[in-house]
Design a protein around this motif. Structure first.
Motif, PDB file in Angstrom:
ATOM      1  N   GLU A 111      17.150  64.364  46.170  1.00 26.55           N
ATOM      2  CA  GLU A 111      17.192  63.866  44.799  1.00 26.55           C
ATOM      3  C   GLU A 111      15.809  63.976  44.161  1.00 26.55           C
ATOM      4  O   GLU A 111      15.207  63.011  43.698  1.00 26.55           O
ATOM      5  N   ARG A 112      15.342  65.229  44.152  1.00 28.89           N
ATOM      6  CA  ARG A 112      14.050  65.564  43.562  1.00 28.89           C
ATOM      7  C   ARG A 112      14.160  66.914  42.861  1.00 28.89           C
ATOM      8  O   ARG A 112      15.090  67.690  43.105  1.00 28.89           O
ATOM      9  N   PHE A 113      13.197  67.195  41.994  1.00 26.57           N
ATOM     10  CA  PHE A 113      13.170  68.460  41.270  1.00 26.57           C
ATOM     11  C   PHE A 113      12.475  69.535  42.095  1.00 26.57           C
ATOM     12  O   PHE A 113      11.433  69.276  42.717  1.00 26.57           O
ATOM     13  N   ALA A 114      13.048  70.716  42.096  1.00 27.72           N
ATOM     14  CA  ALA A 114      12.382  71.840  42.735  1.00 27.72           C
ATOM     15  C   ALA A 114      11.110  72.178  41.954  1.00 27.72           C
ATOM     16  O   ALA A 114      11.028  71.942  40.743  1.00 27.72           O
TER      17      ALA A 114
ATOM     18  N   PRO B 270      22.834  61.829  41.577  1.00 30.84           N
ATOM     19  CA  PRO B 270      21.560  62.399  42.039  1.00 30.84           C
ATOM     20  C   PRO B 270      20.545  62.613  40.928  1.00 30.84           C
ATOM     21  O   PRO B 270      19.343  62.415  41.137  1.00 30.84           O
ATOM     22  N   MET B 271      21.000  62.997  39.751  1.00 32.18           N
ATOM     23  CA  MET B 271      20.079  63.303  38.665  1.00 32.18           C
ATOM     24  C   MET B 271      19.353  62.054  38.169  1.00 32.18           C
ATOM     25  O   MET B 271      18.148  62.097  37.890  1.00 32.18           O
ATOM     26  N   LEU B 272      20.076  60.957  38.071  1.00 31.88           N
ATOM     27  CA  LEU B 272      19.430  59.706  37.652  1.00 31.88           C
ATOM     28  C   LEU B 272      18.489  59.202  38.734  1.00 31.88           C
ATOM     29  O   LEU B 272      17.400  58.695  38.438  1.00 31.88           O
ATOM     30  N   ASN B 273      18.899  59.342  39.986  1.00 24.86           N
ATOM     31  CA  ASN B 273      18.027  58.926  41.085  1.00 24.86           C
ATOM     32  C   ASN B 273      16.743  59.750  41.102  1.00 24.86           C
ATOM     33  O   ASN B 273      15.661  59.228  41.395  1.00 24.86           O
ATOM     34  N   ALA B 274      16.854  61.039  40.785  1.00 26.18           N
ATOM     35  CA  ALA B 274      15.663  61.892  40.743  1.00 26.18           C
ATOM     36  C   ALA B 274      14.683  61.410  39.679  1.00 26.18           C
ATOM     37  O   ALA B 274      13.466  61.460  39.872  1.00 26.18           O
ATOM     38  N   LEU B 275      15.204  60.937  38.550  1.00 27.64           N
ATOM     39  CA  LEU B 275      14.325  60.416  37.502  1.00 27.64           C
ATOM     40  C   LEU B 275      13.504  59.242  38.028  1.00 27.64           C
ATOM     41  O   LEU B 275      12.314  59.107  37.704  1.00 27.64           O
ATOM     42  N   ALA B 276      14.143  58.396  38.840  1.00 25.44           N
ATOM     43  CA  ALA B 276      13.409  57.265  39.417  1.00 25.44           C
ATOM     44  C   ALA B 276      12.473  57.726  40.529  1.00 25.44           C
ATOM     45  O   ALA B 276      11.334  57.256  40.631  1.00 25.44           O
TER      46      ALA B 276
END
Length: 289
Positions: free
Chosen positions: A236-239, A66-72
């Motif tokens: 998969e996004r940042f709050a 999830p963390m890598l996907n959030a970066l994208a």
């Protein structure tokens, strides 16, 4: 892995572990970052201001992480998740999540090795990182096993909900908090369920430790805070206004990380879950008889 990679790997690994331990010591000696200043100035997310979130589109490449996907999804890595350099991954993860430089070199280098590519010169797509039993593994807390769901690029929302419901702790503000014991219990349940539902299930000490390590980032980088974890694990996004909970000057080292990973792994008890399941089923069997 090529011959040169095999010959140089022990020397590189030794260098990285010595480097990591020195950073661990420096983190003890030097003042930590102040809250609000963890992500460096000029980097995406500085001051809690993250680039716009755009959900992945058809044809975009995503991984089991999830963390890598959030970066994208936030455009910190290419939004299509393709043609990424391993050095680019190193820098993005370092700046965004405050992992130590040693950590941020070791994992992309490990990824390049299992993909049989050069860390220094080659590129990859995020989906490449979902190669089974490399970093991706069975009994994930956010994905069903690859044998059951080959596309590991999307989270299973039911699994995520079950995980976050395990949270028994409370933040100082009264929010839900995932603890080490909660994470051990969640991993115990997932390993038990995966063994039952996946005929191709595989498990080893290495994969178990990797599973506990992957999961333990929820306790370290995210501080176990469910309000921050829910958007990361579901969309998969940042709050809004999120920043890493690790304030150490040189970020989260592997040496410090083991202080979370090892207790989580030691707390896993699949046999206990199996016994509890048998106990639940026993009265039903007696009633039928």
């Amino acid at each position: 892995m090529g011959l040169v990679q095999k010959l140089t790997k022990p020397f590189i690994d030794t260098f990285v572990f010595v480097w990591d331990f020195n950073l661990f010591l420096l983190n003890v000696l030097l003042p930590a970052h102040k809250p609000g200043h963890v992500v460096p100035a000029g980097a995406p997310g500085h001051g809690g201001t993250w680039p716009v979130y755009i959900a992945p589109k058809d044809g975009d490449s995503r991984s089991a992480c999830p963390m890598l996907n959030a970066l994208a999804n936030h455009g910190i890595l290419p939004h299509d998740g393709k043609n990424i350099t391993f050095k680019e991954l190193n820098t993005s993860v370092r700046q965004t999540f405050n992992f130590a430089p040693s950590f941020c070199f070791f994992v992309p280098k490990f990824s390049a090795d299992f993909l049989d590519r050069s860390y220094w010169n080659d590129k990859f797509d995020l989906a490449d990182l979902s190669k089974h039993n490399a970093i991706e593994h069975d009994a994930s807390l956010t994905r069903h096993d690859a044998a059951l769901v080959p596309d590991q690029g999307k989270p299973d929302l039911q699994l995520v909900d079950e995980l976050l419901k395990e949270a028994t702790g409370k933040t100082s503000e009264g929010g839900a908090l995932l603890t080490k014991k909660d994470l051990s219990l969640a991993l115990s349940k997932r390993r038990y369920a995966a063994r039952k539902t996946n005929e191709a299930y595989t498990e080893s000490k290495f994969h178990n430790m990797f599973g506990s390590a992957n999961s333990s980032t929820m306790l370290t980088i995210f501080g176990g805070r469910v309000d921050d974890l829910r958007p990361m694990l579901t969309d998969e996004r940042f709050a809004p206004n999120w920043e890493p909970r690790i304030l150490s000057r040189f970020g989260l080292t592997m040496a410090a990380f083991n202080g979370t990973v090892l207790p989580v792994e030691r707390g896993i008890d699949v046999k206990k879950i199996e016994q509890q399941e048998k106990a639940r089923q026993q009265p039903q069997s007696e009633t039928v008889t």
